[in-house]
Write a protein that holds these residues in place. Sequence first.
Motif, PDB file in Angstrom:
ATOM      1  N   ILE A 135      -8.478 -13.269  -3.990  1.00 54.15           N
ATOM      2  CA  ILE A 135      -8.868 -13.377  -5.296  1.00 54.15           C
ATOM      3  C   ILE A 135     -10.002 -13.543  -5.946  1.00 54.15           C
ATOM      4  O   ILE A 135     -10.622 -12.850  -6.623  1.00 54.15           O
ATOM      5  N   SER A 136     -10.953 -14.285  -5.202  1.00 52.07           N
ATOM      6  CA  SER A 136     -12.059 -14.685  -5.599  1.00 52.07           C
ATOM      7  C   SER A 136     -13.315 -13.353  -5.292  1.00 52.07           C
ATOM      8  O   SER A 136     -14.235 -13.249  -6.126  1.00 52.07           O
ATOM      9  N   LEU A 137     -12.800 -12.807  -4.104  1.00 51.20           N
ATOM     10  CA  LEU A 137     -13.792 -11.577  -4.054  1.00 51.20           C
ATOM     11  C   LEU A 137     -13.366 -10.124  -4.677  1.00 51.20           C
ATOM     12  O   LEU A 137     -14.144  -9.199  -4.487  1.00 51.20           O
ATOM     13  N   SER A 138     -12.077  -9.950  -5.318  1.00 46.45           N
ATOM     14  CA  SER A 138     -11.727  -8.892  -5.607  1.00 46.45           C
ATOM     15  C   SER A 138     -12.455  -7.869  -6.513  1.00 46.45           C
ATOM     16  O   SER A 138     -12.802  -6.906  -6.339  1.00 46.45           O
ATOM     17  N   PRO A 139     -12.955  -8.810  -7.570  1.00 46.41           N
ATOM     18  CA  PRO A 139     -13.949  -8.031  -8.494  1.00 46.41           C
ATOM     19  C   PRO A 139     -15.041  -7.486  -8.047  1.00 46.41           C
ATOM     20  O   PRO A 139     -15.263  -6.241  -8.158  1.00 46.41           O
ATOM     21  N   GLY A 140     -15.705  -8.163  -7.018  1.00 45.56           N
ATOM     22  CA  GLY A 140     -17.147  -7.625  -6.463  1.00 45.56           C
ATOM     23  C   GLY A 140     -16.597  -6.413  -5.312  1.00 45.56           C
ATOM     24  O   GLY A 140     -17.315  -5.480  -5.503  1.00 45.56           O
ATOM     25  N   VAL A 141     -15.543  -6.683  -5.000  1.00 43.65           N
ATOM     26  CA  VAL A 141     -15.045  -5.580  -3.812  1.00 43.65           C
ATOM     27  C   VAL A 141     -14.559  -4.184  -4.735  1.00 43.65           C
ATOM     28  O   VAL A 141     -15.097  -2.997  -4.346  1.00 43.65           O
ATOM     29  N   PHE A 142     -13.680  -4.598  -5.517  1.00 47.59           N
ATOM     30  CA  PHE A 142     -13.104  -3.306  -6.280  1.00 47.59           C
ATOM     31  C   PHE A 142     -13.987  -2.558  -7.498  1.00 47.59           C
ATOM     32  O   PHE A 142     -13.887  -1.602  -7.552  1.00 47.59           O
ATOM     33  N   LEU A 143     -14.375  -3.417  -8.169  1.00 47.12           N
ATOM     34  CA  LEU A 143     -14.934  -3.187  -9.182  1.00 47.12           C
ATOM     35  C   LEU A 143     -16.498  -2.632  -9.360  1.00 47.12           C
ATOM     36  O   LEU A 143     -16.964  -1.707  -9.597  1.00 47.12           O
ATOM     37  N   GLU A 144     -17.391  -3.501  -8.381  1.00 51.02           N
ATOM     38  CA  GLU A 144     -18.626  -3.351  -8.210  1.00 51.02           C
ATOM     39  C   GLU A 144     -18.730  -2.551  -7.030  1.00 51.02           C
ATOM     40  O   GLU A 144     -19.598  -1.448  -6.829  1.00 51.02           O
ATOM     41  N   TYR A 145     -18.403  -3.027  -5.866  1.00 55.13           N
ATOM     42  CA  TYR A 145     -18.618  -2.346  -4.644  1.00 55.13           C
ATOM     43  C   TYR A 145     -17.986  -0.959  -4.432  1.00 55.13           C
ATOM     44  O   TYR A 145     -18.524   0.214  -4.156  1.00 55.13           O
ATOM     45  N   ASP A 146     -16.757  -0.792  -4.775  1.00 54.13           N
ATOM     46  CA  ASP A 146     -15.800   0.489  -4.818  1.00 54.13           C
ATOM     47  C   ASP A 146     -16.031   1.413  -5.961  1.00 54.13           C
ATOM     48  O   ASP A 146     -15.831   2.448  -5.957  1.00 54.13           O
ATOM     49  N   GLY A 147     -16.494   0.583  -6.981  1.00 54.45           N
ATOM     50  CA  GLY A 147     -16.465   1.287  -8.320  1.00 54.45           C
ATOM     51  C   GLY A 147     -15.154   1.810  -9.230  1.00 54.45           C
ATOM     52  O   GLY A 147     -15.176   2.885  -9.555  1.00 54.45           O
ATOM     53  N   LEU A 148     -14.290   0.982  -8.797  1.00 55.21           N
ATOM     54  CA  LEU A 148     -12.932   1.577  -9.282  1.00 55.21           C
ATOM     55  C   LEU A 148     -12.919   1.126 -10.809  1.00 55.21           C
ATOM     56  O   LEU A 148     -13.595   0.258 -11.337  1.00 55.21           O
ATOM     57  N   THR A 149     -11.956   1.863 -11.514  1.00 57.39           N
ATOM     58  CA  THR A 149     -11.817   1.559 -12.820  1.00 57.39           C
ATOM     59  C   THR A 149     -11.066   0.476 -13.359  1.00 57.39           C
ATOM     60  O   THR A 149     -10.410  -0.304 -12.246  1.00 57.39           O
ATOM     61  N   SER A 150     -10.977  -0.164 -14.596  1.00 48.87           N
ATOM     62  CA  SER A 150     -10.218  -1.359 -14.670  1.00 48.87           C
ATOM     63  C   SER A 150      -8.831  -1.026 -14.406  1.00 48.87           C
ATOM     64  O   SER A 150      -8.002  -2.149 -13.859  1.00 48.87           O
ATOM     65  N   ALA A 151      -8.308   0.167 -14.731  1.00 49.42           N
ATOM     66  CA  ALA A 151      -6.855   0.287 -14.619  1.00 49.42           C
ATOM     67  C   ALA A 151      -6.338   0.363 -13.113  1.00 49.42           C
ATOM     68  O   ALA A 151      -5.419  -0.260 -12.750  1.00 49.42           O
ATOM     69  N   GLN A 152      -7.574   0.916 -12.279  1.00 51.47           N
ATOM     70  CA  GLN A 152      -7.223   0.934 -10.875  1.00 51.47           C
ATOM     71  C   GLN A 152      -7.158  -0.580 -10.216  1.00 51.47           C
ATOM     72  O   GLN A 152      -6.386  -0.877  -9.362  1.00 51.47           O
ATOM     73  N   PHE A 153      -8.220  -1.369 -10.822  1.00 52.67           N
ATOM     74  CA  PHE A 153      -8.328  -2.653 -10.521  1.00 52.67           C
ATOM     75  C   PHE A 153      -6.967  -3.589 -10.818  1.00 52.67           C
ATOM     76  O   PHE A 153      -6.241  -4.327  -9.847  1.00 52.67           O
ATOM     77  N   LEU A 154      -6.466  -3.366 -11.844  1.00 52.15           N
ATOM     78  CA  LEU A 154      -5.200  -3.960 -12.185  1.00 52.15           C
ATOM     79  C   LEU A 154      -4.118  -3.458 -11.503  1.00 52.15           C
ATOM     80  O   LEU A 154      -3.083  -4.349 -11.091  1.00 52.15           O
ATOM     81  N   ALA A 155      -4.141  -2.399 -10.939  1.00 51.02           N
ATOM     82  CA  ALA A 155      -2.857  -1.573 -10.101  1.00 51.02           C
ATOM     83  C   ALA A 155      -2.806  -2.222  -8.976  1.00 51.02           C
ATOM     84  O   ALA A 155      -1.923  -2.644  -8.242  1.00 51.02           O
ATOM     85  N   ILE A 156      -4.020  -2.490  -8.121  1.00 51.97           N
ATOM     86  CA  ILE A 156      -4.134  -3.243  -7.002  1.00 51.97           C
ATOM     87  C   ILE A 156      -3.630  -4.621  -6.759  1.00 51.97           C
ATOM     88  O   ILE A 156      -2.880  -5.128  -6.411  1.00 51.97           O
ATOM     89  N   PHE A 157      -4.238  -5.487  -8.130  1.00 48.64           N
ATOM     90  CA  PHE A 157      -3.679  -6.726  -8.314  1.00 48.64           C
ATOM     91  C   PHE A 157      -1.939  -6.634  -8.608  1.00 48.64           C
ATOM     92  O   PHE A 157      -1.395  -7.688  -7.890  1.00 48.64           O
ATOM     93  N   GLY A 158      -1.689  -5.598  -9.277  1.00 50.85           N
ATOM     94  CA  GLY A 158      -0.093  -5.685  -9.543  1.00 50.85           C
ATOM     95  C   GLY A 158       0.510  -5.160  -8.083  1.00 50.85           C
ATOM     96  O   GLY A 158       1.579  -5.972  -7.939  1.00 50.85           O
ATOM     97  N   GLY A 159      -0.009  -4.392  -7.263  1.00 53.13           N
ATOM     98  CA  GLY A 159       0.643  -4.001  -6.002  1.00 53.13           C
ATOM     99  C   GLY A 159       0.485  -5.140  -5.037  1.00 53.13           C
ATOM    100  O   GLY A 159       1.557  -5.468  -4.504  1.00 53.13           O
ATOM    101  N   VAL A 160      -0.220  -6.102  -4.977  1.00 53.08           N
ATOM    102  CA  VAL A 160      -0.406  -7.054  -4.181  1.00 53.08           C
ATOM    103  C   VAL A 160       0.344  -8.223  -4.674  1.00 53.08           C
ATOM    104  O   VAL A 160       1.346  -9.089  -3.908  1.00 53.08           O
ATOM    105  N   SER A 161       0.642  -8.488  -5.975  1.00 48.42           N
ATOM    106  CA  SER A 161       1.464  -9.321  -6.443  1.00 48.42           C
ATOM    107  C   SER A 161       2.800  -9.166  -6.099  1.00 48.42           C
ATOM    108  O   SER A 161       3.725  -9.907  -6.088  1.00 48.42           O
ATOM    109  N   LEU A 162       3.261  -7.757  -6.398  1.00 54.97           N
ATOM    110  CA  LEU A 162       4.555  -7.328  -6.074  1.00 54.97           C
ATOM    111  C   LEU A 162       4.791  -7.501  -4.547  1.00 54.97           C
ATOM    112  O   LEU A 162       6.077  -7.946  -4.126  1.00 54.97           O
TER     113      LEU A 162
END
Length: 400
Positions: A234-261
Motif C-alpha cells: 500500500i505505502s510504496l505502490s505510488p512510488g513504484v508504479f506512478l513515479e518509477y515505472d511511469g504508469l498512467t493513473s488508469a493502469q495504476f488503478l487497474a493494478i490496485f483493483g487486480g490485487v484487491s480482487l
Amino acid sequence: MSTVRVARRGPRFLVMAAALVALGPMSFDFYLPSFPAISADLGVPVSSVQLTLSAALLGMGLGQLVYGPLMDRFGRRPPVVAGLAVYVLASLGCALSHSIGTLLVLRVVQALGGCAGVVASRAMTRDLYSGRDLAKAMSVIFLIFGIAPVLSPILGTLVLGWTSWRGLFIVLVVYGLLCIVAVVTFPETHAPDHRTDHGVREAIRAYGPLLRNRVVMVSGFIQALTGAALFSFISLSPGVFLEYDGLTSAQFLAIFGGVSLALFAVSQVNVRLLDRWEPRQIMATAVIVQSAAAAALLMSAVAQLSVWVFVAFLALAVAGVGLLMPNSTATALEPFPRAAGSAAAIVGALGMIGGAVWAAILSGLPVAPPVAMALGIAVATAITVALTQWLLRLRVRETA
C-alpha cells in the motif's frame, strides 16, 4: 452456545463488524489523495502533511491496548460508543483545522477514538463465534479490512472531484455516526457473567497472562508481519508504479483493483477451506505459497523484469494475507472468551504498529522502489514461515 447468542449471529452483525474494522483503513487512506491540497491550503510541505498519517497509525495501534480491558470489564457497547463519539468530534475538528499543528493533534485523537471500533469488531466476533466458525467470520471481516486500504484512496479521489479536502473529513463524520447507530441498535454481545470483575488498573494488569501466552504472542507477531507485507504494497505502490515505472493513473488503478480482487478471492476461499481444515493447518500451507511468491517477486524486481510479471507475483504474495490474518486472529482469540477484548487489542496493536514501522523502514532504503517493496514482503513472509511452524507446535489452552 446459547440460543440468545446464535440469534444475534448473521449478516447484520457481520456488516456492522466489517464497518467497525474498516474505520482504521478509512481513516488512514481515504484522505491520501488530498495531501497536495492540504499542503497548499495550510501552507506547509507535503512531508509535514505525511506526519499526520504516521501520528494516526501510532495512535490507532497504541489506543487499542486501552480499549481491550475496558471492553472486557464494562461490555463492548459503552467503550465503543464513547470511542466513536470521540472519533466523530475529532473528524469534525480536522475538517475545520487551519494549521498543521491542529490537524496533527486531532488526527491522533481521531485515531484514538476510531481504534475502539477495530477492537470491538474482533472482540464481538469472538463473543458470538468459536472454533472454525470464528475463523470463517474473521475471514469475512478481514475481507473488508484488507480491501479498504486499497479502495479508500480511489474513493477519496472520487469524492475530491466534488468537494475539498475538508469534505473528506465530513464524510468520515457521517461514517462514524452511522457506526454509532449500528452499535447502539445491536444487542450487547459480552454477557455480564463473562465480564472481568476487577477495576480498570487490574484489567490492564490482566495483560500479563496474555503477553506470556505463546499462542497469543506468536499469532500477534504473525499478524504484525502480515500487516507489514500488506503495508509494503500500500505505502510504496505510488512510488513504484506512478513515479518509477511511469504508469498512467488508469493502469495504476487497474493494478490496485487486480490485487484487491486476488485478496477478495482468497478470503472467500478461506471460508470454504475451514470446512475441512483447522486455521493453523491452512496457515502452514498458505505461508509456504506466499513465501515462494515473495521470493519470485524479489527476483523479478532485482532482474528488472516486466512490470506485469512483477504485478502477477505481487498479487499472489499479497493474496496470502487473506489466509494468514483471519486465521491468526481466530487462533489468538479462541482460548480467551472472557478476555477477548484484551487479546484482540494485542493482536490489533501489533498488526497496526508492525505495518507502520515496516513501511517507514522501507521508505528509507537506498534501493529502487520495486526492490524495496519486494524486499519488505519477502523478509516479512520469511519470518512468518518460522513463526507459523512454531505456532503449529503450540497447544491451544483455555486460559480464561
